[in-house]
Design a protein around this motif. Structure first.
Motif: not given
Length: 578
Positions: A314-318, A320, A352-353
């Motif tokens: 996710g955008q929060d870097g977690c 999902k 990219d994560a």
């Protein structure tokens, strides 16, 4: 007439123990608490413990069969092979009991004796060629060793006691994550005190070792040959023991750190017998089948032919959830990967994560493998010159053993290693041969047998950096068969089918990066606090909610289950803390 069963052309005969095309309890849901990528034994164990901990869990397996490398496949009609992993010993006893695997169908045939090394020599004075047969009877072992050295026969009991002390001291380290170094050295006083609990297994292990700590240090760092030379003088005994120090590893008895590989192979137990190895009824797929049955009974959803294409971040870097290769999204609170670290972080995780330095470190993990696995169907029992078959054709004690061929001299092992290092499959390969059908009649038609040949040393890339061809596979297999024929004439003529798995085949079929059976070399720089990397030795990845649970993490390879158990408990602790 021998009939080669080609790699990639065996699917129509792949009738597999424990095969599941869809979970028999429900269809794949769009949301779970936990998703496990890969239905190998560690992934199944992790799923079972997560489900026991209250998380609705799904296992997604790429292949048509569960088990990862611990599978049984009917490659040749009527012959059931433990196609990759082939012996059981390291499975942790508490997992065996917690998951009630015996009542879920796991049955193990104990082997005794367990190791047989025939000599390639002419018999003297009408006698048979010599051989070394080792098992659970210490007096018989001494008698066997005495054929080569009375001094070694006297030393052998003390050596076993010494090795057992060192091996038993490791057990506390297997069933817990490595020491939480960041937790102990950083954070608030309260956080540091909490992290100090992670030192307990290490302290317990140290206390068990006591004054043996220097011996333990030497064993895990020194060449095993240095250690064996101090204990023994006879070549067959030293070479037989040295075989377990290099099995599955691109190393030689004279390489530093080869001692740990030996320790790794003697620290298990079967049916409460320490150091024993056994055959699983129905092949190694029986282990995976029993674990899957236990996990399902707890409520786990398990699916085959569900190929994960990417881990959702996710955008929060977690983490999902995951996206399957057919585009299906399955969401979850946490994701556990039973794949190798390379597959997990270079193929499944959005690049990219991840931090660039982390990707660089992942690329540097050593997956070098020396192993080609050859599975053979034969129409008669091998007949060894050193122990001829009886008139009634019944298997002898040596037939149930791990039969070590080209292993009567350390020099032979060293020469085989050097050839592999140069990109040449060994011209006199180290061969560990097992015939599980002598104890388990479910594996082959009457009068026939399945033979597992674990060979070394064969490189992933051949000389000049070229890939393996079918011709290369056939050539190497024939080299192995020709050597077996020298010990057991007629073996080659008895072959009715074969399955040749060079390192690239082990990678392609089972997802073993580099063909490495341990999900990464078991070298000192890739163990404990550094497995697979220091920054992720605690099963947690740089992405919150994404964990490793396979053999690439602590404590390493073998059908042990500790990585799955430790990862699951880490996940449950993290979720409780929020």
């Amino acid at each position: 007439m021998a009939a080669a069963v080609r790699i990639g052309r065996t699917r129509r005969f792949a009738v597999t123990l424990g095969k599941v095309r869809a979970n028999h309890t429900s269809a794949l849901k769009s949301q779970y608490d936990a998703i496990v990528i890969g239905g190998g034994h560690n992934g199944l164990i992790a799923a079972a413990y997560l489900q026991k901990g209250g998380l609705k869990t799904a296992v997604l397996e790429r292949r048509h069969v569960l088990g990862g490398a611990a599978v049984t496949e009917e490659i040749i009609p009527g012959f059931h092979f433990s196609r990759a992993s082939y012996l059981l010993s390291l499975l942790r006893p508490h997992i065996y009991q917690d998951l009630d695997l015996k009542n879920h169908g796991l049955k193990v045939y104990m082997r005794d004796p367990h190791a047989y090394t025939p000599m390639l020599e002419e018999g003297v004075g009408g006698q048979l060629p010599r051989s070394l047969l080792l098992g659970g009877d210490l007096a018989k072992n001494q008698q066997e060793i005495g054929k080569f050295s009375q001094k070694d026969a006297k030393m052998f009991p003390a050596f076993l006691t010494h090795l057992e002390k060192l091996a038993s001291a490791i057990h506390p380290l297997l069933d817990a994550p490595p020491v939480n170094i960041p937790g102990v050295t950083q954070g608030s006083l309260r956080e540091r005190l909490a992290a100090l609990k992670s030192l307990k297994p290490l302290v317990k292990s140290g206390m068990r070792l006591g004054r043996n700590i220097p011996d333990f240090y030497e064993l895990i760092t020194a060449p095993i040959l240095k250690v064996l030379n101090r204990w023994f003088e006879s070549e067959p005994l030293r070479a037989t023991l040295a075989t377990d120090s290099v099995i599955g590893a691109m190393t030689s008895p004279s390489s530093p750190g080869s001692g740990y590989v030996l320790l790794h192979h003697v620290m298990g137990e079967v049916e409460k017998e320490k150091g024993a190895w056994g055959y699983v009824e129905g092949g190694m797929g029986g282990v995976s089948k029993s674990i899957a049955s236990s996990a399902r009974s707890l409520g786990t959803d398990i699916f085959t032919e569900q190929d994960v294409g990417q881990i959702l971040v996710g955008q929060d870097g977690c983490a999902k959830g995951v996206v399957l290769k057919d585009g299906t999204e399955v969401r979850s609170k946490v994701v556990l990967s039973n794949a190798t670290p390379y597959v997990t972080f270079r193929q499944l995780t959005p690049q990219d994560a991840l931090p660039e330095d982390f990707i660089t470190a992942i690329n540097q993990i050593d997956y070098t493998s020396p192993v080609t696995k050859i599975n053979v169907a034969v129409d008669k029992l091998p007949n060894f010159l050193a122990a001829p078959n009886t008139a009634d054709g019944k298997p002898g004690p040596h037939h149930q053993c791990s039969i070590h061929l080209n292993c009567e001299s350390v020099d032979v092992l060293e020469a085989a290693y050097r050839e592999g290092q140069r990109g040449h499959p060994s011209s006199r390969p180290m061969l560990e041969m097992t015939i599980p059908s002598v104890l388990d009649p479910t594996l082959a038609p009457p009068g026939c047998h399945v033979v597992s040949i674990f060979t070394q040393f064969t490189p992933y890339w051949l000389e000049g950096g070229r890939a393996w061809t079918d011709e290369d596979r056939e050539k190497f297999a024939n080299t192995a068969f020709d050597w077996i024929d020298q010990y057991a004439p007629g073996f080659k003529k008895s072959i009715v089918g074969k399955d040749i798995l060079a390192p690239p085949d082990l990678e392609r079929i089972f997802g073993l990066t580099g063909g490495n059976i341990f999900h990464g070399a078991m070298s000192l720089d890739q163990l404990y606090l550094a497995r697979p990397l220091p920054c992720i030795a605690d099963y947690r990845s740089p992405i919150k909610g994404l964990y490793l649970c396979g053999s690439g993490s602590h404590p390493g390879g073998g059908v042990m289950g500790s990585a799955g158990w430790n990862a699951a408990l880490t996940v449950l602790r993290d979720l409780r803390r929020g």
